[in-house]
Write a protein that holds these residues in place. Sequence first.
Motif, PDB file in Angstrom:
ATOM      1  N   GLY A 251       0.796  -1.223   0.000  1.00 45.80           N
ATOM      2  CA  GLY A 251       0.000   0.000   0.000  1.00 45.80           C
ATOM      3  C   GLY A 251       0.829   1.272   0.000  1.00 45.80           C
ATOM      4  N   GLU A 252       2.122   1.157   0.305  1.00 52.28           N
ATOM      5  CA  GLU A 252       2.913   2.387   0.450  1.00 52.28           C
ATOM      6  C   GLU A 252       3.481   2.887  -0.860  1.00 52.28           C
ATOM      7  OE1 GLU A 252       2.319   3.817   2.974  1.00 52.28           O
ATOM      8  OE2 GLU A 252       1.990   2.364   4.578  1.00 52.28           O
ATOM      9  N   ARG A 253       3.427   2.061  -1.905  1.00 47.22           N
ATOM     10  CA  ARG A 253       3.752   2.532  -3.253  1.00 47.22           C
ATOM     11  C   ARG A 253       5.168   3.069  -3.328  1.00 47.22           C
ATOM     12  NH1 ARG A 253       1.413  -0.162  -5.079  1.00 47.22           N
ATOM     13  NH2 ARG A 253       0.644   0.750  -6.985  1.00 47.22           N
ATOM     14  N   PRO A 286       6.831   8.869  -2.551  1.00 50.02           N
ATOM     15  CA  PRO A 286       6.513   9.260  -1.171  1.00 50.02           C
ATOM     16  C   PRO A 286       7.773   9.351  -0.293  1.00 50.02           C
ATOM     17  CG  PRO A 286       4.902   7.675  -1.973  1.00 50.02           C
ATOM     18  CD  PRO A 286       5.962   7.787  -3.031  1.00 50.02           C
ATOM     19  N   PHE A 289       8.655   7.002   2.945  1.00 48.24           N
ATOM     20  CA  PHE A 289       9.006   5.630   2.573  1.00 48.24           C
ATOM     21  C   PHE A 289      10.252   5.551   1.690  1.00 48.24           C
ATOM     22  CE2 PHE A 289       5.236   4.656   4.788  1.00 48.24           C
ATOM     23  CZ  PHE A 289       5.512   3.408   5.336  1.00 48.24           C
TER      24      PHE A 289
ATOM     25  N   CYS B 284      -4.606   2.974  -5.647  1.00 52.56           N
ATOM     26  CA  CYS B 284      -4.213   2.886  -4.234  1.00 52.56           C
ATOM     27  C   CYS B 284      -3.190   3.960  -3.877  1.00 52.56           C
ATOM     28  CB  CYS B 284      -3.676   1.487  -3.890  1.00 52.56           C
ATOM     29  SG  CYS B 284      -3.137   1.303  -2.176  1.00 52.56           S
ATOM     30  N   ALA B 285      -3.660   5.059  -3.312  1.00 54.87           N
ATOM     31  CA  ALA B 285      -2.762   6.101  -2.802  1.00 54.87           C
ATOM     32  C   ALA B 285      -2.024   5.551  -1.571  1.00 54.87           C
ATOM     33  CB  ALA B 285      -3.570   7.340  -2.447  1.00 54.87           C
ATOM     34  N   PRO B 286      -0.880   6.142  -1.218  1.00 54.57           N
ATOM     35  CA  PRO B 286      -0.069   5.598  -0.109  1.00 54.57           C
ATOM     36  C   PRO B 286      -0.902   5.365   1.153  1.00 54.57           C
ATOM     37  CG  PRO B 286       1.160   7.300  -1.265  1.00 54.57           C
ATOM     38  CD  PRO B 286      -0.242   7.313  -1.828  1.00 54.57           C
ATOM     39  N   SER B 287      -0.842   4.130   1.664  1.00 49.42           N
ATOM     40  CA  SER B 287      -1.827   3.691   2.654  1.00 49.42           C
ATOM     41  C   SER B 287      -1.640   4.341   4.025  1.00 49.42           C
ATOM     42  CB  SER B 287      -1.827   2.165   2.748  1.00 49.42           C
ATOM     43  OG  SER B 287      -0.534   1.651   2.916  1.00 49.42           O
ATOM     44  N   LEU B 288      -0.406   4.439   4.519  1.00 50.71           N
ATOM     45  CA  LEU B 288      -0.215   5.082   5.826  1.00 50.71           C
ATOM     46  C   LEU B 288      -0.751   6.507   5.801  1.00 50.71           C
ATOM     47  CD1 LEU B 288       0.913   5.472   8.700  1.00 50.71           C
ATOM     48  CD2 LEU B 288       3.161   5.871   7.690  1.00 50.71           C
ATOM     49  N   PHE B 289      -0.451   7.244   4.751  1.00 50.78           N
ATOM     50  CA  PHE B 289      -0.880   8.645   4.718  1.00 50.78           C
ATOM     51  C   PHE B 289      -2.360   8.807   4.379  1.00 50.78           C
ATOM     52  CE2 PHE B 289       3.482   9.434   5.438  1.00 50.78           C
ATOM     53  CZ  PHE B 289       3.453  10.593   6.215  1.00 50.78           C
TER      54      PHE B 289
END
Lengths: 394, 394
Positions: A251-253, A286, A289, B284-289
Amino acid sequence: MVNQSMAALGNNRSTIRELFEYGNQRAAVVGRENVFDFSLGNPSVPAPDAVRQAILEEAAGNPVALHGYTSAQGAADVRTALADDLNRRFGTAYTGDSLYLTVGAAAALSCAFKALACPGDEFVVLSPYFPEYLMFIESGAGAKAVIVPPSVQDFQINFDALEQKMSAYTKAVVINSPNNPSGAVYSEQTIRRLAELLQSKEKQYGHPIYLISDEPYRELVFDGVQVPFVPNYYDNTIVCYSYSKSLSLPGERIGYVLVPPQSADSADVYAAVCGAGRALGYVCAPSLFQRVVARCTGLTGDLTVYKTNRDLLYDNLTAMGYRCVKPAGAFYLFPQTLEPDDRAFCERAKKYDLLVVPGADFGAPGHMRISYCVATGTIRRALPLFEKLAQEYR
Amino acid sequence: MVNQSMAALGNNRSTIRELFEYGNQRAAVVGRENVFDFSLGNPSVPAPDAVRQAILEEAAGNPVALHGYTSAQGAADVRTALADDLNRRFGTAYTGDSLYLTVGAAAALSCAFKALACPGDEFVVLSPYFPEYLMFIESGAGAKAVIVPPSVQDFQINFDALEQKMSAYTKAVVINSPNNPSGAVYSEQTIRRLAELLQSKEKQYGHPIYLISDEPYRELVFDGVQVPFVPNYYDNTIVCYSYSKSLSLPGERIGYVLVPPQSADSADVYAAVCGAGRALGYVCAPSLFQRVVARCTGLTGDLTVYKTNRDLLYDNLTAMGYRCVKPAGAFYLFPQTLEPDDRAFCERAKKYDLLVVPGADFGAPGHMRISYCVATGTIRRALPLFEKLAQEYR
């Protein structure tokens, strides 16, 4: 009034996403524990604890620096750290200037295709393939995807078919090893033979042919299998990588494009990757990350469960009569379906709440993809259902 | 052998990036404190502490859930939280189904343009504009950008020119208020007049004309100025937003596209945005953010320094004889250059290590952009240099 091909892409969700949503609906009816969703490639192994440590240490620092824009191609120190890691592992001599950090492998591939694609160009895709390649090549980069049928007996490369599909229009060949969906790992022999074929085609056509190596599963291999580092075999290789699977961060791409300095017109290719990043709106992966993966070079999650799962599934399914090439990597099993129509078979499997993806989606009809990045207990409980499903065909 | 327009985009870095690199080189020679880099729009205000808290709390949770893929359009609970925040602030009634989370505003814009663009379509861009719009529209979405000259006396909209530039091919008009680079905030009167013009053009041409409202600076306004929420004035508005500026998270690449249900063909537009995300590799945009911004709805960094900086720069530069529209928002001052050739003027400014961006880059020659998202002390020390530069023209 909208772009109809984009609306169609958005409305026709991938089969995988459809199954995922279907699974959620079924879970509401029969309970989550009774739905056996083998559709998604979402790692079940947690990120190594070093990821959490890295997040905490970075979060303690100056937020302006931490969350600020980096250079478009990624922070220089991060790119250096990732190049050093490749050099240590693969005996290369890259600098950070060969790396362009991306928003995951999808962005890496999109930028690579867009960077290379000229009018009339063809990109050769080997079955079985990750279905989104076709979107990125055709809808994203405006080029043509040419599909090579699979080598079903081993899921190495069908060289005769590949050679037939290549032409003067071939700009690049796309490979993915360890492979989604087959789990096959291309042997050193396969990579050598591929390199020889591409070199001879380059001579024949008088221009470079790039090899785009999509490697998000590079570290997910079993039984000590070695994954050849492709640029060491073929100079005109462009590597697309993601930390989604090795560090369990899908998910962090976060990933990269590697344009080795040995590759043809490497400065131009790198510039075009940067330009594609601008055109597609991708500059600056990002930032938190970027720093996290630089701190976690050489690490992976604890991947042993994937081997446990592979062995459990492979041994039991083959004993039940399913025919399957034993996967050496990734976290997918790709058995033949028990009837030639894989879509019909996968529909039938739903009766048992077994959610598996038809091989036709990956260019290999007559197969099904089972993603075994799930809890081992889920597989154990699913085995009797695979047996019942097999009984229907006896 | 590569796509030459992509290579050109990559090789010809934007003027802003060039200045940034030039500033780094000069810093090595004369010391960082003697280089006055007003080129980049990187927020100087730290993210609010709630961002750090959110990161720490999320990082303490289950890493498989935290770092896993979300739905392609973003996690459902996150989209609901962001919709609720909009509803609270703007009296709307959106659900999460109208939001598509993106990798920052660049991705939001890229997906919106790609979703709407049909062959022959034109996107009307108002000067002064963010230069990357032209890349996204032409190189990314393959459509045509039509540029409207600025209204230099107030940096509201040059309506006569806008009306002339519209045609049956107009698919959308792009606005950006608070504006980069002018700092202008479109008044309610401006937005109403724009809505009336677009409605009359819709009738004239017999099809919807979308208004793409790029609003990363929405919360950065001074002196109690109100920013009209554009969808409340014109139904066919599509909002592109980023948390880069409001939460000082530019490097984290998190934003959204809002397709209000009131807009024409909204289901098709939303589907096409999803499809564009697939085609461009953006799902899917960065999940944590995603989770961080959902926890920080309604918050901003402490933006008071931007007002301090604006007042200091505006008051002193106008006293020196620079002519300037007083900005009401964002963090840019956009004075006239002291000679008509803004590029020559900005080159001359380099003699004093003042790095400012020519207005021509934003479609408004004869101006310079001064990004004042810097320490106030930097501005204080730069003022005597702006005075020396002005003396050259007296």
